[in-house]
Design an enzyme around this catalytic site. Structure first.
Site, PDB file in Angstrom:
ATOM      1  CB  ALA A   1      65.580  -6.828   7.642  1.00  0.00           C
TER       2      ALA A   1
ATOM      3  CD  GLU B   1      65.239  -1.121   9.144  1.00  0.00           C
ATOM      4  OE1 GLU B   1      66.315  -1.762   9.145  1.00  0.00           O
ATOM      5  OE2 GLU B   1      64.139  -1.631   9.430  1.00  0.00           O
TER       6      GLU B   1
ATOM      7  CD  GLU C   1      54.120   7.552  13.719  1.00  0.00           C
ATOM      8  OE1 GLU C   1      53.365   7.107  14.606  1.00  0.00           O
ATOM      9  OE2 GLU C   1      53.786   8.441  12.910  1.00  0.00           O
TER      10      GLU C   1
ATOM     11  CD  GLU D   1      50.860 -25.142  18.506  1.00  0.00           C
ATOM     12  OE1 GLU D   1      51.971 -24.567  18.565  1.00  0.00           O
ATOM     13  OE2 GLU D   1      50.307 -25.645  19.499  1.00  0.00           O
TER      14      GLU D   1
ATOM     15  CD  GLU E   1      61.629  -1.855   6.055  1.00  0.00           C
ATOM     16  OE1 GLU E   1      62.350  -1.412   6.973  1.00  0.00           O
ATOM     17  OE2 GLU E   1      60.389  -1.922   6.157  1.00  0.00           O
TER      18      GLU E   1
ATOM     19  CB  SER F   1      60.857 -20.875  11.412  1.00  0.00           C
ATOM     20  OG  SER F   1      61.729 -21.127  12.448  1.00  0.00           O
ATOM     21  N   PRO F   2      60.496 -23.237   8.543  1.00  0.00           N
ATOM     22  CG  PRO F   2      61.589 -24.707   7.095  1.00  0.00           C
ATOM     23  CD  PRO F   2      61.822 -23.535   7.998  1.00  0.00           C
ATOM     24  N   GLY F   3      59.163 -25.254   9.878  1.00  0.00           N
ATOM     25  CA  GLY F   3      58.458 -26.190  10.743  1.00  0.00           C
ATOM     26  C   GLY F   3      57.124 -25.661  11.229  1.00  0.00           C
TER      27      GLY F   3
END
Length: 185
Positions: A79, A101, A145, A41, A97, A118-120
């Site tokens: 971020a 922010e 927004e 996945e 950003e 999350s390279p998995g």
């Protein structure tokens, strides 16, 4: 010694499961290097930028916001997602950003490093920048927004306490605090 090719999984088939505003999700059938097969996945993401912004008073800027996947409010460094057309220039995303922010701009955006989060299961890469020589903007760009943010400026000790208390709990912000601490030495 085994080469990297000895570990490669080859895609047999790819099925798109979801095409979204931020992510695309696929299911791959792969052949394994040992002769077997498996399903993977995958989440594809355009990448993001995190900004380490330290004020002249030696305080780091953080934004407080609710994060739906966590179902809680956390403190994070500024971020955001890389928008179309910014992919080759993540510093542009960082500058945008930072202003949206926090209401600040920087004389320079120094690249600190880039990392897969999350390279998995995901190809999302985060580019970290140190915003140098901050200046408060009189009329900053408006926030997105769909974001409700509150700005905080914390000392290193306050940031470490927020981390210990679980208010700061994401990898990019914890990395930023560690980077800041190393700058102090």
């Amino acid at each position: 010694m085994l080469s990297f090719a000895d570990f490669e999984e080859k895609t047999i088939n790819r099925t798109e499961l979801f095409h979204g505003k931020i992510i695309d999700v696929f299911l791959d059938d792969v052949s394994l290097p040992n002769g077997g097969t498996a399903k993977r996945e995958l989440v594809f993401h355009p990448g993001g930028v995190g900004i380490i912004a330290i004020t002249p008073e030696n305080k780091m800027l953080f934004v407080k916001q609710f994060r739906k996947p966590l179902e809680k409010v956390i403190l994070e460094i500024p971020a955001g997602k890389i928008d179309p057309g910014e992919g080759d220039h993540p510093a542009v995303t960082g500058a945008r950003e930072l202003e949206e922010e926090t209401g600040f701009t920087a004389a320079e955006m120094k690249h600190v490093g880039s990392m897969y989060l999350s390279p998995g299961f995901s190809n999302e890469m985060l580019h970290l920048y140190h915003a140098v020589e901050l200046t408060k903007v009189e009329n900053p760009r408006p926030q997105d927004e769909d974001e409700v943010l509150e700005l905080y400026a914390l000392s290193l000790d306050e940031a470490k306490k927020a981390m210990k208390d679980g208010l700061i709990c994401d990898a990019k912000t914890m990395y930023a605090i560690t980077y800041w601490e190393l700058l102090q030495k």
